[in-house]
Design a protein around this motif. Structure first.
Motif, PDB file in Angstrom:
ATOM      1  N   TRP A   1       0.866  -1.182   0.000  1.00  0.00           N
ATOM      2  CA  TRP A   1       0.000   0.000   0.000  1.00  0.00           C
ATOM      3  C   TRP A   1       0.899   1.226   0.000  1.00  0.00           C
ATOM      4  O   TRP A   1       1.790   1.344   0.846  1.00  0.00           O
ATOM      5  CB  TRP A   1      -0.909  -0.013   1.233  1.00  0.00           C
TER       6      TRP A   1
ATOM      7  N   GLU B   1      -6.891   0.683  -7.451  1.00  0.00           N
ATOM      8  CA  GLU B   1      -6.810   2.096  -7.106  1.00  0.00           C
ATOM      9  C   GLU B   1      -8.177   2.511  -6.563  1.00  0.00           C
ATOM     10  O   GLU B   1      -9.103   2.790  -7.334  1.00  0.00           O
ATOM     11  CB  GLU B   1      -6.444   2.931  -8.329  1.00  0.00           C
ATOM     12  N   PRO B   2      -8.354   2.531  -5.231  1.00  0.00           N
ATOM     13  CA  PRO B   2      -9.675   2.817  -4.637  1.00  0.00           C
ATOM     14  C   PRO B   2     -10.263   4.161  -5.059  1.00  0.00           C
ATOM     15  O   PRO B   2     -11.487   4.297  -5.169  1.00  0.00           O
ATOM     16  CB  PRO B   2      -9.389   2.786  -3.122  1.00  0.00           C
ATOM     17  N   ASN B   3      -9.414   5.163  -5.304  1.00  0.00           N
ATOM     18  CA  ASN B   3      -9.927   6.494  -5.655  1.00  0.00           C
ATOM     19  C   ASN B   3     -10.656   6.500  -6.992  1.00  0.00           C
ATOM     20  O   ASN B   3     -11.647   7.225  -7.180  1.00  0.00           O
ATOM     21  CB  ASN B   3      -8.780   7.503  -5.699  1.00  0.00           C
ATOM     22  N   THR B   4     -10.147   5.710  -7.943  1.00  0.00           N
ATOM     23  CA  THR B   4     -10.724   5.691  -9.295  1.00  0.00           C
ATOM     24  C   THR B   4     -11.477   4.404  -9.594  1.00  0.00           C
ATOM     25  O   THR B   4     -12.233   4.341 -10.567  1.00  0.00           O
ATOM     26  CB  THR B   4      -9.619   5.875 -10.340  1.00  0.00           C
ATOM     27  N   GLY B   5     -11.255   3.377  -8.773  1.00  0.00           N
ATOM     28  CA  GLY B   5     -11.877   2.081  -9.038  1.00  0.00           C
ATOM     29  C   GLY B   5     -11.165   1.285 -10.117  1.00  0.00           C
ATOM     30  O   GLY B   5     -11.630   0.210 -10.507  1.00  0.00           O
ATOM     31  N   LYS B   6     -10.039   1.779 -10.603  1.00  0.00           N
ATOM     32  CA  LYS B   6      -9.305   1.090 -11.665  1.00  0.00           C
ATOM     33  C   LYS B   6      -8.662  -0.179 -11.125  1.00  0.00           C
ATOM     34  O   LYS B   6      -8.081  -0.189 -10.042  1.00  0.00           O
ATOM     35  CB  LYS B   6      -8.233   2.017 -12.249  1.00  0.00           C
TER      36      LYS B   6
ATOM     37  N   THR C   1       1.503   5.703  -0.824  1.00  0.00           N
ATOM     38  CA  THR C   1       0.878   6.993  -0.533  1.00  0.00           C
ATOM     39  C   THR C   1       0.054   7.522  -1.703  1.00  0.00           C
ATOM     40  O   THR C   1      -0.641   8.535  -1.557  1.00  0.00           O
ATOM     41  CB  THR C   1       1.948   8.029  -0.153  1.00  0.00           C
ATOM     42  N   ASN C   2       0.118   6.882  -2.862  1.00  0.00           N
ATOM     43  CA  ASN C   2      -0.787   7.210  -3.970  1.00  0.00           C
ATOM     44  C   ASN C   2      -2.109   6.453  -3.843  1.00  0.00           C
ATOM     45  O   ASN C   2      -2.928   6.486  -4.759  1.00  0.00           O
ATOM     46  CB  ASN C   2      -0.129   6.879  -5.309  1.00  0.00           C
ATOM     47  N   ASN C   3      -2.270   5.765  -2.708  1.00  0.00           N
ATOM     48  CA  ASN C   3      -3.463   4.960  -2.412  1.00  0.00           C
ATOM     49  C   ASN C   3      -3.671   3.866  -3.467  1.00  0.00           C
ATOM     50  O   ASN C   3      -4.784   3.658  -3.962  1.00  0.00           O
ATOM     51  CB  ASN C   3      -4.715   5.834  -2.308  1.00  0.00           C
ATOM     52  N   ILE C   4      -2.581   3.167  -3.798  1.00  0.00           N
ATOM     53  CA  ILE C   4      -2.624   2.018  -4.700  1.00  0.00           C
ATOM     54  C   ILE C   4      -2.334   0.767  -3.877  1.00  0.00           C
ATOM     55  O   ILE C   4      -1.332   0.702  -3.162  1.00  0.00           O
ATOM     56  CB  ILE C   4      -1.605   2.160  -5.840  1.00  0.00           C
TER      57      ILE C   4
END
Length: 211
Positions: free
Chosen positions: A75, A104-109, A77-80
């Motif tokens: 995990w 990538e939780p922020n984008t769902g990718k 710091t880019n939240n990947i």
């Protein structure tokens, strides 16, 4: 003869002298520990002194020795978030297979990789499939070794575009305390490196590249 390194590790000894010891413009830190249950924990961080940007990551690794399996969770710091399962020397001696999933939780990718490696004197063969979409990008490489001399080729093929994206060649020599490496990337970029270990306290490295 020892098993030759993978294509990506050719010239690694020379690169490590710079990458691990000379951090121009960066401050790096790394801490490792092991829990009582056998989980290896590694945290690392990088500070760019020019941009003041700070990045870091946390990695947890647990080995199931009886099954030849290693589970790794990362995990940053880019939240990947990256999850990896590796199985080695179970199906065939010298064969290693790795399954990797990235979220990538922020984008769902989401993306996935399947990495295959087979090591047996005098060959080191790698075939990786990167699923950014339904059609993978395939990267295959082979390194052949004989009496310390090495030769390798790496090919990248995009199944979706039906085109070759990468074609690299490399030659080298691995001695007890001397390593020489040369490579041609896509027919236009040339690289060479020389590494020598003069003593337990002194290593010398030279890296060159040109287009």
């Amino acid at each position: 003869m020892p098993i030759p390194p993978s294509f990506s590790d050719l010239g690694k000894a020379a690169k490590d002298v710079f990458d691990k010891n000379f951090h121009f413009g960066f401050v790096k830190t790394e801490v490792k520990s092991t829990t009582s249950s056998g989980v290896d924990i590694k945290t690392s961080g990088t500070h760019n002194t020019e941009t003041s940007r700070v990045s870091g990551n946390l990695e947890a690794k647990y080995k199931f020795s009886d099954f030849g399996m290693t589970f790794t969770e990362k995990w940053d710091t880019n939240n990947i978030i990256t999850s990896e399962v590796c199985i080695e020397d179970k199906l065939v001696q010298g064969f290693k297979q790795t399954f990797e999933g990235v979220l990538e939780p922020n984008t769902g990718k989401k993306s996935a990789k399947v990495k295959n490696q087979f090591k047996h004197d005098p060959l080191n063969v790698n075939v990786d499939l990167d699923f950014q979409s339904s059609m993978p990008v395939i990267q295959a490489s082979t390194v052949f070794g004989y009496s310390g001399y090495l030769g390798g080729i790496q090919v990248g093929f995009d199944a979706g575009k039906q085109s070759i994206e990468k074609l690299n060649y490399a030659v080298g020599y691995n001695g007890a305390d001397f390593v020489m490496h040369g490579a041609v990337k896509n027919g236009s970029d040339f690289m060479a490196s020389v590494y020598q270990k003069l003593s337990n306290e002194l290593e010398v490295s030279v890296n060159l590249s040109w287009a």
